[in-house]
Design a protein around this motif. Sequence first.
Motif, PDB file in Angstrom:
ATOM      1  N   SER A  51      -9.489 -10.108   0.552  1.00  0.00           N
ATOM      2  CA  SER A  51      -9.766 -11.403   1.173  1.00  0.00           C
ATOM      3  C   SER A  51      -9.589 -11.302   2.685  1.00  0.00           C
ATOM      4  O   SER A  51      -8.854 -10.449   3.175  1.00  0.00           O
ATOM      5  CB  SER A  51      -8.826 -12.453   0.602  1.00  0.00           C
ATOM      6  N   TYR A  90       2.748  -0.937  10.516  1.00  0.00           N
ATOM      7  CA  TYR A  90       2.898   0.030   9.413  1.00  0.00           C
ATOM      8  C   TYR A  90       3.735   1.230   9.851  1.00  0.00           C
ATOM      9  O   TYR A  90       3.670   1.654  11.010  1.00  0.00           O
ATOM     10  CB  TYR A  90       1.522   0.547   8.982  1.00  0.00           C
ATOM     11  N   TYR A 107     -17.483  -4.392  17.659  1.00  0.00           N
ATOM     12  CA  TYR A 107     -16.583  -5.273  16.918  1.00  0.00           C
ATOM     13  C   TYR A 107     -16.933  -6.753  17.135  1.00  0.00           C
ATOM     14  O   TYR A 107     -16.884  -7.545  16.203  1.00  0.00           O
ATOM     15  CB  TYR A 107     -15.130  -4.988  17.325  1.00  0.00           C
ATOM     16  N   ASN A 140      -8.798  -7.863  17.130  1.00  0.00           N
ATOM     17  CA  ASN A 140      -8.874  -9.245  16.651  1.00  0.00           C
ATOM     18  C   ASN A 140      -8.843 -10.210  17.840  1.00  0.00           C
ATOM     19  O   ASN A 140      -9.667 -11.123  17.935  1.00  0.00           O
ATOM     20  CB  ASN A 140      -7.702  -9.586  15.713  1.00  0.00           C
ATOM     21  N   HIS A 189       2.852  -7.472  11.335  1.00  0.00           N
ATOM     22  CA  HIS A 189       3.526  -6.235  10.928  1.00  0.00           C
ATOM     23  C   HIS A 189       3.019  -4.990  11.639  1.00  0.00           C
ATOM     24  O   HIS A 189       1.928  -4.980  12.197  1.00  0.00           O
ATOM     25  CB  HIS A 189       3.401  -6.050   9.412  1.00  0.00           C
ATOM     26  N   TYR A 240     -16.357  -7.991   3.470  1.00  0.00           N
ATOM     27  CA  TYR A 240     -16.781  -9.231   4.122  1.00  0.00           C
ATOM     28  C   TYR A 240     -16.861  -8.915   5.605  1.00  0.00           C
ATOM     29  O   TYR A 240     -16.305  -7.917   6.057  1.00  0.00           O
ATOM     30  CB  TYR A 240     -15.740 -10.357   3.925  1.00  0.00           C
ATOM     31  N   TYR A 242     -16.315 -11.199   9.331  1.00  0.00           N
ATOM     32  CA  TYR A 242     -15.955 -12.536   9.806  1.00  0.00           C
ATOM     33  C   TYR A 242     -17.208 -13.319  10.193  1.00  0.00           C
ATOM     34  O   TYR A 242     -17.312 -14.514   9.942  1.00  0.00           O
ATOM     35  CB  TYR A 242     -14.968 -12.444  10.974  1.00  0.00           C
ATOM     36  N   TYR A 299       0.806  -1.228   0.000  1.00  0.00           N
ATOM     37  CA  TYR A 299       0.000   0.000   0.000  1.00  0.00           C
ATOM     38  C   TYR A 299       0.836   1.274   0.000  1.00  0.00           C
ATOM     39  O   TYR A 299       0.573   2.181   0.775  1.00  0.00           O
ATOM     40  CB  TYR A 299      -0.926   0.008   1.220  1.00  0.00           C
ATOM     41  N   CYS A 301      -8.443 -11.557   6.483  1.00  0.00           N
ATOM     42  CA  CYS A 301      -7.127 -11.721   7.129  1.00  0.00           C
ATOM     43  C   CYS A 301      -7.161 -12.897   8.101  1.00  0.00           C
ATOM     44  O   CYS A 301      -6.173 -13.574   8.310  1.00  0.00           O
ATOM     45  CB  CYS A 301      -6.765 -10.459   7.890  1.00  0.00           C
ATOM     46  N   ALA A 361      -4.753  -3.413  14.674  1.00  0.00           N
ATOM     47  CA  ALA A 361      -5.859  -4.379  14.584  1.00  0.00           C
ATOM     48  C   ALA A 361      -5.785  -5.540  15.576  1.00  0.00           C
ATOM     49  O   ALA A 361      -6.822  -6.077  15.956  1.00  0.00           O
ATOM     50  CB  ALA A 361      -5.942  -4.934  13.163  1.00  0.00           C
ATOM     51  N   ARG A 400      -3.528 -14.628   8.146  1.00  0.00           N
ATOM     52  CA  ARG A 400      -2.478 -14.589   7.122  1.00  0.00           C
ATOM     53  C   ARG A 400      -1.708 -13.283   7.177  1.00  0.00           C
ATOM     54  O   ARG A 400      -0.527 -13.222   6.872  1.00  0.00           O
ATOM     55  CB  ARG A 400      -3.077 -14.765   5.718  1.00  0.00           C
ATOM     56  N   SER A 401      -2.386 -12.222   7.578  1.00  0.00           N
ATOM     57  CA  SER A 401      -1.785 -10.896   7.589  1.00  0.00           C
ATOM     58  C   SER A 401      -2.398 -10.144   8.752  1.00  0.00           C
ATOM     59  O   SER A 401      -3.615 -10.132   8.903  1.00  0.00           O
ATOM     60  CB  SER A 401      -2.109 -10.215   6.261  1.00  0.00           C
ATOM     61  N   ASN A 402      -1.583  -9.537   9.574  1.00  0.00           N
ATOM     62  CA  ASN A 402      -2.109  -8.930  10.802  1.00  0.00           C
ATOM     63  C   ASN A 402      -1.388  -7.633  11.144  1.00  0.00           C
ATOM     64  O   ASN A 402      -0.169  -7.629  11.332  1.00  0.00           O
ATOM     65  CB  ASN A 402      -1.957  -9.932  11.951  1.00  0.00           C
ATOM     66  N   ASP A 403      -2.166  -6.561  11.173  1.00  0.00           N
ATOM     67  CA  ASP A 403      -1.641  -5.263  11.584  1.00  0.00           C
ATOM     68  C   ASP A 403      -1.590  -5.299  13.120  1.00  0.00           C
ATOM     69  O   ASP A 403      -2.609  -5.127  13.779  1.00  0.00           O
ATOM     70  CB  ASP A 403      -2.597  -4.182  11.065  1.00  0.00           C
TER      71      ASP A 403
END
Length: 497
Positions: A322, A393, A260, A355, A391, A276, A278, A221, A324, A351, A344-347
């Motif tokens: 898709s 950012y 949430y 989560n 990760h 989407y 969850y 991004y 996460c 986030a 698969r991918s997590n801020d």
Amino acid sequence: MTHTGHATQFRYAAQHKPNQLIYGNGQTAVITGWTVKQAIAKHLQPSEYAVIGQLYSPTRGINLLIRNLLLNPHVRYLLVINATKEDQNAGASQCLLDFFRNGIEENLSDTGRKSWVIRSTIPGYIDIDIDINALEKLRHAVEVEEAKSISEAVEKIKSYAQKPAIAPWGIPLEFPMSTVEPTVLPGTRYGHRIEGKTIAETWVKIIHRIKTTGTIRPTGYDGKWQELIDLMAVVTDEPADFYFPEPNYLPIDKSFLEEYISQILDDSPHREGVKYTYGQRLRSWFGRDQIEQVIQKLIGEIDAASAVMTLWDVKDHEKGGSPCLNHIWLRVVDNELSLTATLRSNDMFAAWPANAMGLRALQKHIRDEIAQRSEYDLKMGPLITLSQSAHIYDDTWSNAEQLIQEQYAAICSKLDYADPAGNFLIEIAEGQIVVTHTTPGSGEIVGCYSGKNALKLIREICAASPAIRPDHAAYLGMELQKAANCIKIDKPYVQDQ
Ligand SMILES: O=c1ccn([C@H]2C[C@H](O)[C@@H](COP(=O)(O)O)O2)c(=O)[nH]1
């Protein structure tokens, strides 16, 4: 600006997030918030808009958006879409509208940086290096409107496009931006285990680990992130009503969490422009209610290793956006129910706390339903998240640094000395160091080591119990060396003295 016949054609030049925007040649900038930008673009001609882009976060997105607008004075209309639950939760669209309506004042940002703070109930900042006169000019030169739905937005954008072209409000303005590349310490890239009692405590440790040893890489991004691969977080004792520290250093609060949790637990119908949820993937997407399936599975077979829910659809490769969160697995051991979730991918900065709390609520829901419908009154076991790309950012690096500075030392000082790998009792017998390994708590003897060489002994112990905590191993090394010295000078040795 180029003139083609009667129509005026403008070109939007973005310096920030250039690959995340859809470009047109009109005079209206469209801010879609959390609504997918293509869902608006498909109803419009490029001549009807200047640019279309999403805005997720008030603290991270508005500053870059304003910088881009200052570079594009031909933008004379701004349409802000505030259509989804996610927009209400994030508050970015609201805060942007407040910038134009109420303006800014000089104050400190959440990381203590001198900034232009937007006059809004939602925190939002603009870099202080940007000239106040330019900001004021922008605020007054652009006509701003809010839309609560895609159709309302499209109608308004089209009506602006009917108006004759207006001259730009000034010349393009650019202001310097400072970036600091963090120092990265050496460390393992793949596979990390971090444990904490609460989500809050675990989060601080996660942020510290990624921030100090994560690899700096480009994101998809237009920016950078710091990343570790396969980070497993084990939260052992999150209380049922969730622990929020005081003052609350988490990026979420109780009221956000309530909203949430319903995104994870409850089904929601598909809506245009919304990717989407969850809950939708779990409850109905595959034509099955997977939460119900898992409850039934465990009631029927409490030892099942197949209590799986999947959120990844093989068709997800064909479209962007898709999920996460991909795989959830429940397991009962010793009458306690653990939940393991793979993302698969997590801020991890913005986030992960939400989560983790959402998943904890799902774990509790499953536990309670099993208790209500069967004789199994399970205890809540740990919540485990496995974040594959874990990760942070670059636009939250300074918040992460601040968190580490303010919280990490306090959390480390609360460490108790009980190592799940057990205890080691050190004595001298017949001119040798004798180490007895016992289980934590009950103190059963599970191993014995002897010798005169402290280094050899600690290596043997670490090889036999590789999960020993680093601080524990270091302590043992010191004690073993003390014992070795006592043998040399023929003095009695007492552990810890
Ligand atoms: O529940 C979620 C949803 C999203 N993200 C983050 C992960 C990525 O940083 C970004 C999604 O980007 P893609 O991987 O989908 O491109 O949002 C999370 O951490 N948790």
